[in-house]
Scaffold this motif. Structure first.
Motif, short mmCIF file in Angstrom:
data_model
loop_
_atom_site.label_atom_id
_atom_site.label_comp_id
_atom_site.label_asym_id
_atom_site.label_seq_id
_atom_site.Cartn_x
_atom_site.Cartn_y
_atom_site.Cartn_z
N LEU A 2 0.82 -1.20 0.00
CA LEU A 2 0.00 0.00 0.00
C LEU A 2 0.86 1.25 0.00
CD1 LEU A 2 -2.83 -0.84 2.53
CD2 LEU A 2 -2.72 -1.24 0.08
N GLN A 3 0.29 2.30 -0.60
CA GLN A 3 0.98 3.57 -0.58
C GLN A 3 -0.02 4.66 -0.21
OE1 GLN A 3 3.77 4.47 -3.53
NE2 GLN A 3 4.63 2.42 -3.57
N ALA A 4 0.45 5.61 0.56
CA ALA A 4 -0.37 6.74 0.97
C ALA A 4 -0.01 7.94 0.11
CB ALA A 4 -0.13 7.04 2.45
N TYR A 5 -1.04 8.73 -0.21
CA TYR A 5 -0.87 9.91 -1.05
C TYR A 5 -1.64 11.07 -0.46
CZ TYR A 5 0.02 6.19 -4.48
OH TYR A 5 0.49 5.08 -5.13
N GLY A 6 -1.31 12.27 -0.93
CA GLY A 6 -2.17 13.41 -0.64
C GLY A 6 -1.69 14.35 0.44
N ILE A 32 -8.43 -1.76 6.53
CA ILE A 32 -7.41 -0.75 6.28
C ILE A 32 -7.28 0.15 7.50
CG2 ILE A 32 -6.66 1.16 4.80
CD1 ILE A 32 -6.83 -1.49 3.32
N ALA A 33 -6.05 0.40 7.91
CA ALA A 33 -5.78 1.26 9.05
C ALA A 33 -4.84 2.40 8.64
CB ALA A 33 -5.16 0.47 10.18
N TYR A 93 0.72 6.89 7.31
CA TYR A 93 0.86 5.60 6.62
C TYR A 93 -0.49 4.88 6.63
CZ TYR A 93 5.86 6.17 7.61
OH TYR A 93 7.15 6.63 7.69
N CYS A 94 -0.72 4.10 5.58
CA CYS A 94 -1.84 3.18 5.61
C CYS A 94 -1.29 1.76 5.53
CB CYS A 94 -2.83 3.44 4.48
SG CYS A 94 -2.16 3.31 2.82
N THR A 95 -2.05 0.84 6.09
CA THR A 95 -1.65 -0.55 6.10
C THR A 95 -2.91 -1.41 6.11
OG1 THR A 95 -0.26 -2.18 7.23
CG2 THR A 95 -1.47 -0.64 8.62
N ALA A 96 -2.73 -2.73 5.91
CA ALA A 96 -3.89 -3.58 5.72
C ALA A 96 -3.60 -5.00 6.16
CB ALA A 96 -4.29 -3.58 4.25
N SER A 121 3.09 -5.19 7.02
CA SER A 121 3.62 -4.53 5.83
C SER A 121 3.33 -3.04 5.88
CB SER A 121 2.99 -5.15 4.57
OG SER A 121 3.45 -4.49 3.41
N TRP A 122 4.35 -2.26 5.62
CA TRP A 122 4.22 -0.81 5.64
C TRP A 122 4.79 -0.25 4.34
CZ3 TRP A 122 1.56 1.32 9.60
CH2 TRP A 122 1.36 0.51 10.72
#
Length: 132
Positions: A2-6, A32-33, A93-96, A121-122
């Motif tokens: 996962l990737q975080a954007y914005g 998703i957290a 960060y987001c993770t799952a 996983s990060w």
């Protein structure tokens, strides 16, 4: 992964919508957290959305200003942040994982939390800077 954007530079009181996506994939089968981390401090859980029923959870300090949601195609999860404060400055960060429910625990002071160790996983985070 996962990737975080914005993320970006925002003035106090402003708003941002962060996005979380798996390039080329779907988030339909994951809870998703969102976490955030300030240099020198531990990663802090912010919010989570269940895989099964879409129920959402927030740490107490995030209630009212943070909102987690999925897009209808289940390809992204968003974290809307309003009334941003300087103390919101962090890498987000987001993770799952594939459990149906977010692994929320109740802390001794009756807050919600999900220890960062619950996730394996990060991916890449996104920097949010709140400053005038």
């Amino acid at each position: 992964q996962l990737q975080a954007y914005g993320g970006g530079l925002v003035q106090p009181g402003g708003s941002l919508r962060l996005s979380c996506a798996a390039p080329g994939g779907t988030l339909e089968y994951y809870n998703i957290a969102w976490y955030r981390q300030v240099p020198g401090k531990e990663r802090e859980w912010v919010s989570c959305i269940n895989r099964s029923d879409g129920r959402t959870y927030y740490r107490e300090s995030a209630k009212g200003r943070f909102s987690i949601s999925r897009d209808s195609a289940k390809k992204a999860v968003y974290l809307q942040i309003t009334d941003l404060k300087p103390e919101d400055t962090a890498v987000y960060y987001c993770t799952a994982d594939k459990r149906e429910l977010c692994a929320v625990v109740i802390t001794p002071d009756l807050d919600f939390d999900i220890p960062a160790g619950e996730y394996d996983s990060w991916g890449r985070g996104t920097l949010v800077t709140v400053s005038s």
